[in-house]
Design a protein around this motif. Structure first.
Motif, short mmCIF file in Angstrom:
data_model
loop_
_atom_site.label_atom_id
_atom_site.label_comp_id
_atom_site.label_asym_id
_atom_site.label_seq_id
_atom_site.Cartn_x
_atom_site.Cartn_y
_atom_site.Cartn_z
N ASN A 93 -5.98 11.24 1.34
CA ASN A 93 -4.74 11.93 0.17
C ASN A 93 -3.70 12.88 1.31
O ASN A 93 -2.70 12.49 1.36
N ALA A 94 -3.97 14.02 2.12
CA ALA A 94 -4.04 14.54 2.45
C ALA A 94 -2.85 13.68 4.11
O ALA A 94 -2.03 14.34 4.27
N LEU A 95 -4.01 12.78 4.33
CA LEU A 95 -3.34 11.83 5.93
C LEU A 95 -1.65 11.16 4.84
O LEU A 95 -1.03 11.58 6.26
N THR A 96 -1.97 10.80 4.32
CA THR A 96 -1.59 9.49 4.07
C THR A 96 -0.13 10.05 3.09
O THR A 96 0.94 9.15 2.61
N VAL B 85 -16.09 14.32 11.49
CA VAL B 85 -14.81 15.33 10.76
C VAL B 85 -15.85 16.20 9.48
O VAL B 85 -16.01 15.61 8.51
N CYS B 86 -15.71 17.78 10.40
CA CYS B 86 -16.27 18.93 9.45
C CYS B 86 -15.86 19.48 8.47
O CYS B 86 -14.30 19.67 9.10
N ASN B 87 -15.60 18.72 6.59
CA ASN B 87 -15.02 18.96 5.94
C ASN B 87 -15.62 20.57 5.45
O ASN B 87 -16.81 20.32 4.63
N ALA C 142 -10.03 19.67 3.79
CA ALA C 142 -9.18 18.17 3.02
C ALA C 142 -8.70 18.73 2.21
O ALA C 142 -7.77 18.32 1.70
N GLY C 143 -9.26 20.04 1.12
CA GLY C 143 -8.63 20.56 -0.46
C GLY C 143 -7.06 20.99 0.09
O GLY C 143 -6.55 20.53 -0.85
N VAL C 144 -7.19 22.17 1.09
CA VAL C 144 -5.53 22.73 1.25
C VAL C 144 -4.59 21.54 1.97
O VAL C 144 -3.41 21.92 1.11
N ASP D 273 -3.59 26.24 11.80
CA ASP D 273 -3.89 25.15 12.21
C ASP D 273 -3.71 24.47 11.37
O ASP D 273 -4.75 24.04 10.00
N SER D 274 -3.22 23.33 11.16
CA SER D 274 -3.27 21.70 10.25
C SER D 274 -4.83 20.87 10.77
O SER D 274 -4.39 20.05 11.87
N GLY D 275 -5.39 20.90 9.76
CA GLY D 275 -6.77 20.30 10.52
C GLY D 275 -6.55 18.88 10.30
O GLY D 275 -6.76 17.65 11.03
N VAL D 276 -5.71 18.59 9.54
CA VAL D 276 -5.16 16.61 9.62
C VAL D 276 -4.30 16.68 10.71
O VAL D 276 -4.52 15.69 11.62
#
Length: 366
Positions: A20-23, A205-207, A242-244, A267-270
């Motif tokens: 969801n954060a990605l798209t 991907v370390c969440n 991912a939550g942020v 930084d945006s991990g996404v």
């Protein structure tokens, strides 16, 4: 060229939240296994600040970024390769993607159940990878049983494939990914016929989770074990909350920056994930720019001028004559294409020219 990245992992590690954060495209989420049954697909822009710079120079009315396709695949469970859970469906969905982004949970939170009851990233990786390896071993075993007729008939390709599989099968049975077996370029081409899951590029991907006990922030021994694994296997990884990122997905960039400052992460991990996926897929971008649009074109790293031209139109490959090329850096320094040309920074390249990431190109064709 829209290649796809399959987001895989155990249930409740944050795959759908990350998707969801990605798209910015909502998919079903719930705090229990199998909330996501059918894969959801989202097309994501590759973050590239160079596009805005080129657009400003050219006065473009539109910016068109490169894209990557992400597929949200339901949670994998132990026994998937033997059909446990929704195993066969998971594996077939993964098989259709070009790359695997394996989400690993690195935070502790009593309110979010872990399928195995404990947070152990290396155990998660072993479970997921073993299921993929076992599925590949079955694929190889089946092919070994059907290739004998062609081998007896003297088919050179079949003989070469059989010899390769005789090396590969014990490698897989030892619990190793197919992409960790040393192969020649010729063998790499041969093995494509089998469409093996573990021949795909992997990105871990370390969440993590804001406010929780995060293994990386506390340099927990489980984090040390995980990073040692990445280093010893030459694996690429990114860390993302991912939550942020999901909470920030609908804000503009200025608001995102302000909220990240409050969360303590700049930084945006996404964005790092998207760029890393693009790289792991073996892709790069070259640019075209003008008053109408500034655009990033996606090509395989190592593409020639004609091959790169085919990204714009298939005719460009066969009708390619030459290309006028300037690097992004030289164009920005000069301030305009005309100034770059006057400074001798625009060069003419023929059919053998290997395109570099960030080249700004005008194609000449018949």
């Amino acid at each position: 060229m829209a290649l796809s990245v399959g987001i895989v992992g155990l249930p409740n590690v944050g795959k759908s939240t990350l998707f969801n954060a990605l798209t910015k495209k909502e998919v079903l989420m719930a705090n229990y296994p199998f909330a996501t049954i059918d894969p959801s697909v989202g097309v994501v822009a590759v973050p590239d600040n160079r596009l805005k710079t080129l657009s400003d120079i050219s006065g473009s009315t539109e910016i068109i970024p490169a894209i990557v396709e992400f597929v949200d695949i339901a949670g994998l469970v132990k026994g998937a390769s033997a059909g446990e859970g929704l195993g066969n469906k998971f594996l077939s969905n993964i098989r259709e993607t070009d790359m695997i982004a394996e989400v690993i949970r690195i935070f502790e939170d009593e309110d979010i159940h872990h399928v195995d009851g404990a947070i152990d990233p290396m155990s998660d990786i072993e479970v997921i990878n073993l299921e993929l390896i076992m599925a590949d071993a079955e694929t190889v075993s089946k092919r070994m049983g059907t290739i004998e007729r062609d081998v007896r008939g003297g088919d050179k390709d079949a003989i070469a494939l059989k010899e390769l599989m005789e090396r590969l099968l014990p490698h897989l049975e030892a619990g190793k990914l197919a992409n960790q077996l040393e192969m020649t370029d010729g063998e790499m081409k041969i093995i494509k016929e089998l469409h093996l899951l573990t021949m795909k590029p992997f990105l871990y991907v370390c969440n993590k989770k804001n406010g929780a006990f995060n293994l990386d922030e506390n340099n927990d021994e489980r984090w040390q074990e995980l990073t040692a694994f990445f280093e010893s296997t030459g694996s690429e990884y990114v860390v993302v909350d991912a939550g942020v990122e999901h909470e920030l997905k609908d804000l503009d960039e200025a608001e995102k920056t302000e909220f990240r400052r409050e969360y303590g992460t700049q930084d945006s991990g996404v964005d790092a994930l998207i760029r890393a996926s693009y790289h792991r897929l073996g892709l790069m971008s070259y640019f075209t720019t003008g008053e109408k649009e500034t655009r990033a074109w996606t090509v395989k790293i190592g593409s020639t001028g004609p091959e790169a031209g085919a990204a714009i139109h298939t005719d460009f490959k066969d009708k390619y004559i030459r290309a006028q090329v300037v690097t992004f850096e030289d164009l920005v320094t000069a301030g305009s294409r005309a100034a770059a040309k006057e400074a001798g920074k625009v060069r003419t390249e023929g059919k053998e020219y290997i395109v570099q990431d960030g080249d700004v190109i005008e194609f000449m064709h018949s």
